[in-house]
Structures are given as structure tokens and as C-alpha cells.
Design a protein around this motif. Structure first.
Motif, PDB file in Angstrom:
ATOM      1  N   PRO A 123       0.894  -1.212   0.089  1.00  0.00           N
ATOM      2  CA  PRO A 123      -0.024  -0.014  -0.166  1.00  0.00           C
ATOM      3  C   PRO A 123       0.964   1.320  -0.016  1.00  0.00           C
ATOM      4  O   PRO A 123       0.524   2.172  -0.335  1.00  0.00           O
ATOM      5  CB  PRO A 123      -0.864  -0.016   1.232  1.00  0.00           C
ATOM      6  N   ASN A 124       2.185   1.330   0.543  1.00  0.00           N
ATOM      7  CA  ASN A 124       3.058   2.393   0.502  1.00  0.00           C
ATOM      8  C   ASN A 124       3.992   2.614  -0.504  1.00  0.00           C
ATOM      9  O   ASN A 124       4.716   1.754  -0.874  1.00  0.00           O
ATOM     10  CB  ASN A 124       3.931   2.307   2.117  1.00  0.00           C
ATOM     11  N   GLU A 125       3.756   3.381  -1.219  1.00  0.00           N
ATOM     12  CA  GLU A 125       4.619   3.744  -2.585  1.00  0.00           C
ATOM     13  C   GLU A 125       5.923   4.106  -2.296  1.00  0.00           C
ATOM     14  O   GLU A 125       6.795   4.096  -3.096  1.00  0.00           O
ATOM     15  CB  GLU A 125       3.787   4.665  -3.453  1.00  0.00           C
ATOM     16  N   GLN A 126       6.451   4.297  -0.967  1.00  0.00           N
ATOM     17  CA  GLN A 126       7.532   5.022  -0.673  1.00  0.00           C
ATOM     18  C   GLN A 126       8.594   3.806   0.148  1.00  0.00           C
ATOM     19  O   GLN A 126       9.672   4.145   0.299  1.00  0.00           O
ATOM     20  CB  GLN A 126       7.601   6.238   0.324  1.00  0.00           C
ATOM     21  N   GLU A 127       7.844   2.621   0.359  1.00  0.00           N
ATOM     22  CA  GLU A 127       8.637   1.452   1.010  1.00  0.00           C
ATOM     23  C   GLU A 127       8.207   0.299   0.394  1.00  0.00           C
ATOM     24  O   GLU A 127       6.871   0.099   0.368  1.00  0.00           O
ATOM     25  CB  GLU A 127       8.421   1.921   2.527  1.00  0.00           C
ATOM     26  N   LEU A 128       8.952  -0.637   0.313  1.00  0.00           N
ATOM     27  CA  LEU A 128       8.912  -1.996  -0.118  1.00  0.00           C
ATOM     28  C   LEU A 128       8.604  -3.046   1.342  1.00  0.00           C
ATOM     29  O   LEU A 128       9.366  -2.988   2.126  1.00  0.00           O
ATOM     30  CB  LEU A 128       9.902  -2.581  -0.873  1.00  0.00           C
ATOM     31  N   ILE A 129       7.635  -3.481   1.487  1.00  0.00           N
ATOM     32  CA  ILE A 129       7.276  -4.329   2.780  1.00  0.00           C
ATOM     33  C   ILE A 129       7.557  -5.722   2.331  1.00  0.00           C
ATOM     34  O   ILE A 129       6.987  -6.446   1.316  1.00  0.00           O
ATOM     35  CB  ILE A 129       5.652  -4.357   2.990  1.00  0.00           C
ATOM     36  N   GLU A 130       8.590  -6.354   3.194  1.00  0.00           N
ATOM     37  CA  GLU A 130       8.952  -7.659   2.897  1.00  0.00           C
ATOM     38  C   GLU A 130       8.476  -8.609   4.074  1.00  0.00           C
ATOM     39  O   GLU A 130       7.975  -8.161   5.086  1.00  0.00           O
ATOM     40  CB  GLU A 130      10.562  -7.701   3.045  1.00  0.00           C
ATOM     41  N   SER A 165       2.912   4.345 -12.142  1.00  0.00           N
ATOM     42  CA  SER A 165       3.092   5.361 -11.347  1.00  0.00           C
ATOM     43  C   SER A 165       3.693   6.492 -11.531  1.00  0.00           C
ATOM     44  O   SER A 165       4.676   6.540 -12.200  1.00  0.00           O
ATOM     45  CB  SER A 165       3.269   4.736 -10.078  1.00  0.00           C
ATOM     46  N   GLN A 166       3.301   7.719 -11.158  1.00  0.00           N
ATOM     47  CA  GLN A 166       3.675   8.912 -11.496  1.00  0.00           C
ATOM     48  C   GLN A 166       3.161   9.998 -10.469  1.00  0.00           C
ATOM     49  O   GLN A 166       2.663   9.984  -9.653  1.00  0.00           O
ATOM     50  CB  GLN A 166       3.315   9.614 -12.799  1.00  0.00           C
ATOM     51  N   PHE A 167       4.415  10.931 -10.109  1.00  0.00           N
ATOM     52  CA  PHE A 167       4.186  11.904  -9.170  1.00  0.00           C
ATOM     53  C   PHE A 167       3.998  13.011  -9.740  1.00  0.00           C
ATOM     54  O   PHE A 167       5.015  13.631 -10.633  1.00  0.00           O
ATOM     55  CB  PHE A 167       5.519  11.996  -8.155  1.00  0.00           C
ATOM     56  N   VAL A 168       3.064  13.648  -9.429  1.00  0.00           N
ATOM     57  CA  VAL A 168       2.442  15.195 -10.066  1.00  0.00           C
ATOM     58  C   VAL A 168       2.470  16.151  -8.936  1.00  0.00           C
ATOM     59  O   VAL A 168       1.972  15.871  -8.012  1.00  0.00           O
ATOM     60  CB  VAL A 168       1.052  14.905 -10.733  1.00  0.00           C
TER      61      VAL A 168
END
Length: 545
Positions: free
Chosen positions: A145-152, A184-187
Motif C-alpha cells: 500500500p505504501n509507494e515509498q517503501e517495499l514491505i517484505e 505510477s507517476q508523481f505530480v
């Protein structure tokens, strides 16, 4: 609140009743068209309680609507299609500016009116990651769910058939080919200039556009972004803090197709505009209404009035384009009210932008390539004043004081009405369909009327740039006793008519700019009939649509 299990059935009946034909067209257009636009007004007509629940619990409805749409296509014999439902036309009480966003708005569906100032490249993001345990070969899927961190995974779970080893006893490999990846893209969206109070820095919000919405926007595009607000903790010294940043996950985009959409014109105002247009003296009325407090300059004001309306841009069969906007240069002695005229024009023009040549750079006028912290230091484009004034007017004071290198960036923007950017690995083209009104002073302080040097050579501007201007006005301050006496009397009368700024700030006197903005056509003792600034702006916006 409606029951979660009931939502897909509600969405199915809504699609069947109102959008069956639109879904059929979507299937024909696939994959060029990947989403179905559903108007909130239609949902409200279908079921008011259901519509209200979408605003309160948007995430549940997004999932249910997509599920219903895909099932509808599957029943119609279209397999392997994964389109999205995009809800548009949210009610006015859900529309905010960036500076109006508050804690109460988080997790609700909101619409933000803004302009895109910065975009990153489109990058793949893992939506559901598949991991394999190196010790036993067992695979498991973990949502991201978090685009700033990969959950392992923490352990290889025995309940799913794994070996039960913890993370420190084994290693988990990401199986990218089995994971679900999305675009995905940041705007970055910024408040519109007309929404800001004077002297306040425009606020910005970072947004995430995913799936088919990624890659839709360019810097300078005016847009209404509908989506859900969420928060991420600010980090200081590697630790989370109790203060949060607000982000917007974009659900749908409404492009402002109508020119100058942000200027709202009521039916009564539309009738007033049409009535004014029928007047035989409308040309003189408009010319009188341009900066009435500035004495004389009758023909200069007429040209500025025509610049506000502009001409018609033409596309030719060979692909070339002829601009319709007028560029005007005011070159004159100091103290002839050039800066006042420029300020006034930037104020009354829809999407007007004022900048001074001494503080303006090429990047600030056209576009800047900046390193973006949200995109790991990658270079992104940030729109400048000319791009943000698209379909409006850019007023540049002290044009001759700009650096030679910065001025050269204006050539393409003025004639081709676009700018080509090739910076830091970014190659892009941005539109600058705006009229340019510039002011310049002579090199020696005053123009020399008796001289072998022509007037255009007495200012610090190169001939190629001067040739870009369609109208060049020479404003000289010649000593004439009768004319100077009239100007002096005019200035004294205006000073007496004005209201003390101190009294306005203390709220003991009414602000004359606000009272004049409210009234449309008014009669004055000194200038005759004049139009209010607000009515001029609306008249021009109506004419340009």
C-alpha cells in the motif's frame, strides 16, 4: 453507512441502468481507452444515500465499482479487460484549493482545482509483490500500500505451507515476473494564481497518478484532480515525527477544455455582457475603462484593450501555426506610468502574470529543470511564468534590464508560442499561448528626439527581439505647460478620490477596489462611463471561449 458486501450489486445496477452503452463503446476502444467516466450527478439521481457514501468511504467504492465493471464486461463476452471506473463532477462542497485542505478532509473524496507545475517520469510500481523463500522455495504474496517503501515478509508462514523460518534465518527473493506492477507517476499541483491572496506563497501538494492516469499531464496544465487524501509522517534524523504531510491519490482528472474555465460567469452576467456587446460605443467604453486613473494615452489604451481580446490563431495545411496574440512594447521615459499600466493589465487579464525583468531569469519565465526529492533526486520540469499565463497575458516590466541570455529564451515563446526544453535529459515542449506586454527604458535615461540614432536603438534590446513585437509605443515626457498642468490636476483629483490605505487596513474605511469590483457599469464625474475590473475580466473570458 452501506454494507460493504452490498456495494458491487449497487454498482452493477447503476452501470446497467445508465452506462451500458458507454461500457460497450469502452470495449470497442480498448486498450486506447481504459476507463469509464461516471458523473457524480448521475449517481446522485440514481440514489442520494449511495452517492453520499462514495464521498465518505471512497476506497470501498473504487474497489466495488471496478469489480462490477469488469464482471459486466465478462458477462458481455469481453475477457482479459481490466478497466477502471473514474468518478467526475463532484459536488461544489467537496472542491478545495490546496491551502484549504485540513485534517477533516483526510480519507474523504475531494476535488482540487490547481495547475500542474512539476511532473516526474512514469515508473512501474509493485502493487502486489511475490516473494520466494530461498530455504524452502515457498512463495507468498504481500500487498504494497505504501509507494515509498517495499514491505517484505517477516517469516515464511507454515500455515500457507512454508518452512516457518524467520527473516533472519532465511532470505526472501522478490519474484518480479510474478508480481503485479502498475504505472505510477508523481505530480505536483499548485494553487491557481487567481485563488491566492496578495503576497502569499502559492501552496503545493504532491499527488500520485496511477494506471491510465500516469503520463496524462504536462507542466502548466490546469486541471481538477479528484481523489482521496492520505498522510505520511515527516521524517527527521531518520525517525518519524507526529507531524504529517498530505498527499493526494488521484482517482480522476477533469481537464479544463473550456478556455479560462476558472472564471465563473452567472446567467445574469452573461445577459449583461451580451447587452454591452450590442452597444455601438462598446469600443470607446472599453478604452475608457482601461486604467482610467492614468491620464491620456488614448491610443495606447485602445491597443492594450485589443491585446486583451487577441486575434484568432490559425493552423495551416502544412502544419505551421500563425499566432493570434498581440505583443506590445512600451518604450518610454521614466515616470510616464508604464509600470502602472503593466500592473493594471496583469490584474484585469484572465490568467495575467506580472514579472520584473531585473528579477526574472530564463528558467523563471519558461521552465526550470529541478531535482525532485520525491523522485529520488531525478530531474523534473517546473513551469515558469509564460507557461502558467497560457491563454492569458504576461506583463514584463524593465524588459531591457534582463540578461541577454535570459532574453533570448523569449524568442521562441513569443513567435512559435511554445518552448522546447532540452535540459538534464528531459526533452519536452510546453505551450505559451499568451500575449506579451513589455516595458523598456532608454539607455541614457531619456530619449533623445534630435539624434541620428533611431528610437529602437536607444533601448537595450536586440533587433530580432524588437521585431517580435507587433505594436511599439514611444512614450516621451515632453515639457508642455498646458499638458503638464492637466496631468498635475488629474493626479491631485485622483489623490483626493482615493481612500487612505491605513484606514482600509484598520477596517474603518471601505476598500474602493472591492466596491468597484462588485458593481458592473458605473458613471464617474471625471471619466464618464467605465466598466469594473471584474466585469472586464469576465467579458474577455466570455469572448475568448
Amino acid at each position: 453507512m452501506l454494507q460493504e458486501f452490498d456495494l458491487p450489486a449497487r454498482w452493477t445496477s447503476l452501470i446497467q441502468d445508465h452506462f451500458a452503452e458507454a461500457v460497450h463503446n469502452l470495449a470497442q476502444m480498448w486498450p486506447d481507452e481504459q476507463s469509464l467516466e461516471v458523473s457524480y450527478r448521475v449517481i446522485e439521481g440514481f440514489d442520494h444515500e449511495f452517492a453520499h457514501d462514495i464521498v465518505e468511504h471512497p476506497e470501498l467504492h473504487f474497489h466495488a465499482s471496478n469489480q462490477a465493471l469488469r464482471q459486466f464486461l465478462l458477462d458481455a463476452g469481453h475477457s482479459n479487460m481490466y478497466p477502471f471506473v473514474r468518478i467526475v463532477h463532484l459536488p461544489s462542497d467537496q472542491i478545495r484549493t490546496v491551502s484549504q485542505l485540513r485534517a477533516d478532509d483526510i480519507s474523504h473524496m475531494m476535488a482540487i482545482d490547481a495547475v500542474a507545475t512539476k511532473i516526474t517520469g512514469v515508473r512501474p510500481r509493485i502493487y502486489a509483490a511475490t516473494f520466494e523463500c530461498v530455504a524452502c522455495g515457498h512463495t507468498m504474496v504481500i500487498n504494497q500500500p505504501n509507494e515509498q517503501e517495499l514491505i517484505e515478509p517477516i517469516e515464511c508462514q507454515q500455515i500457507d505451507g512454508g518452512c516457518g523460518r524467520a527473516k533472519r534465518q532465511t532470505r526472501f527473493e522478490l519474484k518480479q515476473q510474478d508480481s503485479i506492477l502498475i504505472n505510477s507517476q508523481f505530480v505536483e499541483l499548485q494553487e491557481l494564481p487567481e485563488q491566492m491572496k496578495g503576497g502569499i506563497q502559492p501552496e503545493r501538494i504532491l499527488c500520485i497518478a496511477e494506471h491510465d492516469l500516469a503520463g496524462k499531464l504536462n507542466p502548466g496544465d490546469r486541471v481538477k484532480a479528484n481523489g482521496v487524501l492520505f498522510i505520511r509522517s515527516q521524517r527527521k534524523g531518520g525517525k518519524d515525527t507526529p507531524v504529517f504531510d498530505i498527499f493526494l491519490r488521484i482517482h480522476s482528472l477533469e481537464r479544463q477544455n473550456i478556455p479560462l474555465e476558472e472564471i465563473v460567469i452567472t446567467e445574469d452576467e452573461e445577459l449583461e455582457i451580451k447587452e454591452l456587446a450590442r452597444r455601438p460605443d462598446i469600443y470607446e467604453l472599453f478604452a475608457n475603462s482601461i486604467a482610467p486613473s492614468i491620464f491620456g494615452m488614448e491610443y495606447v489604451k485602445r491597443s492594450l484593450m485589443l491585446q486583451l481580446f487577441g486575434g484568432v490563431a490559425r493552423l495551416n495545411a502544412d502544419g505551421t501555426r500563425n499566432r493570434g496574440d498581440l505583443h506590445i512594447l512600451l518604450m518610454g521615459d521614466p515616470g510616464v506610468a508604464k509600470s502602472q499600466l503593466l500592473n493594471y493589465m496583469a490584474d484585469i487579464s484572465p490568467r495575467g502574470r506580472f514579472t520584473s525583468g531585473q528579477s526574472a531569469s530564463a528558467a523563471g519565465l519558461t521552465a526550470a529543470a529541478v531535482q525532485d526529492a520525491a523522485a529520488d533526486g531525478r530531474w523534473t520540469l517546473e513551469a515558469g511564468a509564460l507557461v502558467l499565463a497560457d491563454l492569458g497575458l504576461a506583463a514584463i516590466d524593465e524588459f531591457d534590464k534582463m540578461n541577454e541570455g535570459d532574453r533570448s529564451s523569449m524568442h521562441e515563446a513569443m513567435e512559435q508560442q511554445k518552448i522546447s526544453i532540452s535540459k538534464a535529459g528531459i526533452n519536452a515542449s510546453l505551450r505559451t499561448r499568451c500575449a506579451v506586454l513589455a516595458a523598456a527604458n532608454p539607455k541614457s535615461g531619456r530619449f533623445e528626439p534630435v539624434s541620428e540614432v533611431p528610437f529602437t536603438a536607444q533601448i537595450n534590446l536586440a533587433p530580432p527581439l524588437i521585431s517580435r513585437f507587433d505594436v511599439i509605443w514611444l512614450l516621451t515626457d515632453d515639457p508642455e505647460m498646458e499638458k503638464d498642468a492637466k496631468i498635475a490636476q488629474h493626479i491631485i483629483d485622483n489623490r483626493l478620490l482615493g481612500v487612505s490605505e491605513l484606514l482600509v487596513n484598520e477596517c474603518t474605511a471601505t476598500d474602493p477596489t472591492k466596491s468597484s469590483a462588485e458593481s458592473g457599469l458605473k458613471k464617474t464625474e471625471t471619466h464618464g462611463e467605465v466598466l469594473s475590473r471584474d466585469l472586464i475580466r469576465k467579458y474577455i473570458a466570455y469572448a475568448k471561449r
